[in-house]
Design a protein around this motif. Structure first.
Motif, PDB file in Angstrom:
ATOM      1  N   LYS A  76       0.849  -1.186   0.000  1.00  0.00           N
ATOM      2  CA  LYS A  76       0.000   0.000   0.000  1.00  0.00           C
ATOM      3  C   LYS A  76       0.888   1.242   0.000  1.00  0.00           C
ATOM      4  O   LYS A  76       2.099   1.144   0.208  1.00  0.00           O
ATOM      5  N   THR A  77       0.281   2.399  -0.232  1.00  0.00           N
ATOM      6  CA  THR A  77       1.008   3.665  -0.138  1.00  0.00           C
ATOM      7  C   THR A  77       0.340   4.568   0.883  1.00  0.00           C
ATOM      8  O   THR A  77      -0.866   4.465   1.129  1.00  0.00           O
ATOM      9  N   ASP A  78       1.125   5.426   1.488  1.00  0.00           N
ATOM     10  CA  ASP A  78       0.597   6.390   2.451  1.00  0.00           C
ATOM     11  C   ASP A  78       1.594   7.549   2.534  1.00  0.00           C
ATOM     12  O   ASP A  78       2.683   7.487   1.972  1.00  0.00           O
ATOM     13  N   VAL A  79       1.209   8.580   3.267  1.00  0.00           N
ATOM     14  CA  VAL A  79       2.039   9.784   3.390  1.00  0.00           C
ATOM     15  C   VAL A  79       2.887   9.750   4.654  1.00  0.00           C
ATOM     16  O   VAL A  79       2.390   9.445   5.740  1.00  0.00           O
ATOM     17  N   LEU A  80       4.169  10.043   4.504  1.00  0.00           N
ATOM     18  CA  LEU A  80       5.056  10.332   5.628  1.00  0.00           C
ATOM     19  C   LEU A  80       5.708  11.658   5.268  1.00  0.00           C
ATOM     20  O   LEU A  80       6.571  11.723   4.400  1.00  0.00           O
ATOM     21  N   ASP A  81       5.260  12.707   5.905  1.00  0.00           N
ATOM     22  CA  ASP A  81       5.588  14.065   5.498  1.00  0.00           C
ATOM     23  C   ASP A  81       6.908  14.529   6.108  1.00  0.00           C
ATOM     24  O   ASP A  81       7.031  14.591   7.335  1.00  0.00           O
ATOM     25  N   PRO A  82       7.906  14.882   5.287  1.00  0.00           N
ATOM     26  CA  PRO A  82       9.177  15.389   5.820  1.00  0.00           C
ATOM     27  C   PRO A  82       9.078  16.810   6.346  1.00  0.00           C
ATOM     28  O   PRO A  82      10.066  17.364   6.814  1.00  0.00           O
ATOM     29  N   LEU A  83       7.888  17.391   6.274  1.00  0.00           N
ATOM     30  CA  LEU A  83       7.604  18.692   6.894  1.00  0.00           C
ATOM     31  C   LEU A  83       8.550  19.797   6.424  1.00  0.00           C
ATOM     32  O   LEU A  83       8.995  20.617   7.216  1.00  0.00           O
ATOM     33  N   GLU A  84       8.813  19.813   5.149  1.00  0.00           N
ATOM     34  CA  GLU A  84       9.651  20.872   4.587  1.00  0.00           C
ATOM     35  C   GLU A  84       8.809  22.065   4.153  1.00  0.00           C
ATOM     36  O   GLU A  84       9.339  23.102   3.745  1.00  0.00           O
ATOM     37  N   GLY A  85       7.494  21.916   4.239  1.00  0.00           N
ATOM     38  CA  GLY A  85       6.573  22.991   3.897  1.00  0.00           C
ATOM     39  C   GLY A  85       5.149  22.567   4.202  1.00  0.00           C
ATOM     40  O   GLY A  85       4.857  21.369   4.269  1.00  0.00           O
ATOM     41  N   ASP A  93      -0.011  22.710  10.981  1.00  0.00           N
ATOM     42  CA  ASP A  93       1.286  23.156  11.482  1.00  0.00           C
ATOM     43  C   ASP A  93       2.155  21.961  11.834  1.00  0.00           C
ATOM     44  O   ASP A  93       1.765  20.800  11.632  1.00  0.00           O
ATOM     45  N   TYR A  94       3.346  22.244  12.343  1.00  0.00           N
ATOM     46  CA  TYR A  94       4.317  21.191  12.652  1.00  0.00           C
ATOM     47  C   TYR A  94       3.724  20.104  13.539  1.00  0.00           C
ATOM     48  O   TYR A  94       3.850  18.897  13.238  1.00  0.00           O
ATOM     49  N   PHE A  95       3.080  20.482  14.622  1.00  0.00           N
ATOM     50  CA  PHE A  95       2.581  19.488  15.572  1.00  0.00           C
ATOM     51  C   PHE A  95       1.489  18.613  14.958  1.00  0.00           C
ATOM     52  O   PHE A  95       1.469  17.393  15.163  1.00  0.00           O
ATOM     53  N   GLU A  96       0.587  19.208  14.212  1.00  0.00           N
ATOM     54  CA  GLU A  96      -0.495  18.437  13.602  1.00  0.00           C
ATOM     55  C   GLU A  96       0.043  17.450  12.572  1.00  0.00           C
ATOM     56  O   GLU A  96      -0.394  16.290  12.514  1.00  0.00           O
ATOM     57  N   VAL A  97       0.994  17.889  11.752  1.00  0.00           N
ATOM     58  CA  VAL A  97       1.551  17.005  10.728  1.00  0.00           C
ATOM     59  C   VAL A  97       2.382  15.889  11.369  1.00  0.00           C
ATOM     60  O   VAL A  97       2.322  14.737  10.930  1.00  0.00           O
ATOM     61  N   MET A  98       3.136  16.211  12.405  1.00  0.00           N
ATOM     62  CA  MET A  98       3.913  15.172  13.079  1.00  0.00           C
ATOM     63  C   MET A  98       3.011  14.121  13.706  1.00  0.00           C
ATOM     64  O   MET A  98       3.326  12.915  13.685  1.00  0.00           O
ATOM     65  N   ARG A  99       1.889  14.531  14.240  1.00  0.00           N
ATOM     66  CA  ARG A  99       0.944  13.558  14.810  1.00  0.00           C
ATOM     67  C   ARG A  99       0.300  12.717  13.706  1.00  0.00           C
ATOM     68  O   ARG A  99       0.001  11.531  13.921  1.00  0.00           O
ATOM     69  N   SER A 100       0.104  13.301  12.523  1.00  0.00           N
ATOM     70  CA  SER A 100      -0.388  12.528  11.383  1.00  0.00           C
ATOM     71  C   SER A 100       0.676  11.517  10.957  1.00  0.00           C
ATOM     72  O   SER A 100       0.354  10.360  10.625  1.00  0.00           O
ATOM     73  N   ASN A 101       1.935  11.935  10.964  1.00  0.00           N
ATOM     74  CA  ASN A 101       3.032  11.011  10.657  1.00  0.00           C
ATOM     75  C   ASN A 101       3.045   9.839  11.632  1.00  0.00           C
ATOM     76  O   ASN A 101       3.229   8.682  11.238  1.00  0.00           O
ATOM     77  N   LEU A 102       2.860  10.136  12.901  1.00  0.00           N
ATOM     78  CA  LEU A 102       2.837   9.089  13.929  1.00  0.00           C
ATOM     79  C   LEU A 102       1.695   8.108  13.664  1.00  0.00           C
ATOM     80  O   LEU A 102       1.891   6.884  13.706  1.00  0.00           O
ATOM     81  N   LYS A 103       0.533   8.629  13.375  1.00  0.00           N
ATOM     82  CA  LYS A 103      -0.634   7.783  13.108  1.00  0.00           C
ATOM     83  C   LYS A 103      -0.386   6.894  11.893  1.00  0.00           C
ATOM     84  O   LYS A 103      -0.700   5.690  11.907  1.00  0.00           O
ATOM     85  N   ASN A 104       0.194   7.466  10.826  1.00  0.00           N
ATOM     86  CA  ASN A 104       0.467   6.693   9.616  1.00  0.00           C
ATOM     87  C   ASN A 104       1.545   5.644   9.850  1.00  0.00           C
ATOM     88  O   ASN A 104       1.476   4.524   9.297  1.00  0.00           O
ATOM     89  N   LEU A 105       2.545   5.974  10.657  1.00  0.00           N
ATOM     90  CA  LEU A 105       3.576   4.993  10.998  1.00  0.00           C
ATOM     91  C   LEU A 105       2.991   3.849  11.823  1.00  0.00           C
ATOM     92  O   LEU A 105       3.318   2.666  11.595  1.00  0.00           O
ATOM     93  N   GLN A 106       2.156   4.187  12.783  1.00  0.00           N
ATOM     94  CA  GLN A 106       1.530   3.155  13.616  1.00  0.00           C
ATOM     95  C   GLN A 106       0.729   2.177  12.767  1.00  0.00           C
ATOM     96  O   GLN A 106       0.784   0.966  12.970  1.00  0.00           O
ATOM     97  N   LYS A 107      -0.022   2.708  11.803  1.00  0.00           N
ATOM     98  CA  LYS A 107      -0.832   1.872  10.936  1.00  0.00           C
ATOM     99  C   LYS A 107       0.054   0.966  10.070  1.00  0.00           C
ATOM    100  O   LYS A 107      -0.208  -0.219   9.921  1.00  0.00           O
ATOM    101  N   ALA A 108       1.137   1.568   9.496  1.00  0.00           N
ATOM    102  CA  ALA A 108       2.003   0.805   8.602  1.00  0.00           C
ATOM    103  C   ALA A 108       2.844  -0.227   9.339  1.00  0.00           C
ATOM    104  O   ALA A 108       3.102  -1.327   8.810  1.00  0.00           O
ATOM    105  N   LEU A 109       3.272   0.115  10.546  1.00  0.00           N
ATOM    106  CA  LEU A 109       4.145  -0.789  11.304  1.00  0.00           C
ATOM    107  C   LEU A 109       3.364  -1.827  12.112  1.00  0.00           C
ATOM    108  O   LEU A 109       3.948  -2.769  12.646  1.00  0.00           O
ATOM    109  N   GLY A 110       2.063  -1.659  12.215  1.00  0.00           N
ATOM    110  CA  GLY A 110       1.245  -2.617  12.954  1.00  0.00           C
ATOM    111  C   GLY A 110       1.375  -2.468  14.449  1.00  0.00           C
ATOM    112  O   GLY A 110       1.850  -3.388  15.135  1.00  0.00           O
ATOM    113  N   THR A 111       0.937  -1.315  14.956  1.00  0.00           N
ATOM    114  CA  THR A 111       1.011  -1.085  16.398  1.00  0.00           C
ATOM    115  C   THR A 111       0.162  -2.095  17.147  1.00  0.00           C
ATOM    116  O   THR A 111      -0.994  -2.365  16.794  1.00  0.00           O
ATOM    117  N   LYS A 112       0.742  -2.635  18.208  1.00  0.00           N
ATOM    118  CA  LYS A 112       0.040  -3.642  19.009  1.00  0.00           C
ATOM    119  C   LYS A 112      -0.644  -2.996  20.202  1.00  0.00           C
ATOM    120  O   LYS A 112      -0.177  -1.993  20.713  1.00  0.00           O
TER     121      LYS A 112
END
Length: 328
Positions: free
Chosen positions: A291-300, A309-328
């Motif tokens: 599958k594909t998903d977004v992991l934003d390097p936050l360069e803009g 903003d930075y905090f909102e995008v970083m939390r979206s990154n965390l959520k997307n990582l959790q989904k992709a990595l299979g958080t238990k």
């Protein structure tokens, strides 16, 4: 795990000392710097530094950026008008080696208060991940490699420090100190705002630590190998696509290599970024059944960003990582 090498402490200390020496009060000791409106004129090279200046300076600063929303920072070309604005700034914030055009313009600007974020936290060299899949694994995209001064497959000093909340907090402290020196009349406010921002970044780090503690896999694949610090901080393995030019196809050899990695490490997702095409990610995903998903390097930040903003995008990154990595 990612290979890293710290810049010698003595060299770092010397760079910071030089930066501190360069920071002088614009209006004399104890004076409030700035233009006719009384605000400190700050020019930031791109979004992560713009965000810090705005959050720390608040009403005391007027912040502009050389990299407008939607522009890929690494490819930035500075206009004559921007060059003129840069030379008029009270404080310039940039990250040396990230944007060659900015490095050149800053060196020629004549501005006294210049802050290089690369001197505010130790840079690390990120090579390939813990998997030995060849020298191409973490090579930056074409053009990106040149600006870091490294040839194909060679480990490079990674400038993407803002993607690690702990290192970003160190940069925030340095920016706060710079604003205090440039505008001592509002030093107490800058110090208070810096402390508040660092506290929020510390809390964000805890969210990432807790959120990525237990996962089915520790490996993620990304078209932009910008997440070495994040991977290092939270015990993950970043696998970058060879070439990592979002507009190009990965090599057949690397496609085969990543297919093997995905199978062995139970990888489910190929990440792409918001400021570049998802063509490479979709090509790899199609051939590997991922599958594909977004992991934003936050360069803009743009209207396509998964947050305002930075905090909102970083939390979206965390959520997307959790989904992709299979958080238990």
């Amino acid at each position: 795990m990612n290979v890293r090498r710290l810049i010698p402490a003595a060299a770092l200390a010397g760079a910071v000392a030089l930066g501190a020496t360069a920071l002088t009060a614009c209006g004399g000791a104890g004076a409030t710097a700035g233009g006719a409106d009384g605000k400190l004129d700050v020019m930031a090279s791109f979004y992560p530094l713009q965000f810090l200046a705005e959050r720390i300076g608040k009403d005391h600063v007027k912040v502009d950026t050389l990299t407008k929303p939607g522009v890929e920072p690494h490819d930035l070309e500075i206009t004559p008008k921007q060059t003129g604005r840069l030379g008029e700034a009270d404080v310039v914030l940039y990250l040396k080696s990230l944007q060659p055009a900015v490095d050149k313009a800053v060196a020629q600007s004549g501005v006294k208060n210049i802050v290089d974020a690369a001197t505010l936290t130790p840079l690390e060299v990120h090579g390939t991940s813990g998997h030995d899949h060849g020298a191409d694994a973490d090579h930056p995209e074409e053009g990106h490699g040149d600006e870091h001064g490294h040839s194909h497959g060679e480990a490079a000093e990674d400038p993407h420090v803002w993607l690690d909340p702990v290192k970003y907090a160190e940069v925030a402290k340095g920016v706060g100190a710079a604003l205090e020196k440039a505008d001592p009349g509002h030093a107490a406010d800058y110090r208070k705002n810096t402390e508040e921002l660092v506290a929020r970044l510390t809390a964000l780090n805890t969210e990432f630590e807790d959120g990525l503690k237990n996962t089915a896999t520790r490996t993620f694949i990304t078209t932009h190998a910008a997440f070495g610090y994040l991977a290092e901080r939270y015990g993950l393995d970043q696998e970058g696509i060879s070439g990592v030019d979002p507009e190009s196809e990965p090599s057949p050899a690397r496609m085969k290599d990543l297919q093997a990695v995905a199978k062995k490490e139970n990888v489910s997702t190929v990440f792409f970024e918001t400021l570049a095409s998802d063509k490479t990610a979709k090509s790899l995903a199609s051939d590997t059944g991922l599958k594909t998903d977004v992991l934003d390097p936050l360069e803009g930040i743009t209207d396509k960003s998964q947050g305002a903003d930075y905090f909102e995008v970083m939390r979206s990154n965390l959520k997307n990582l959790q989904k992709a990595l299979g958080t238990k």
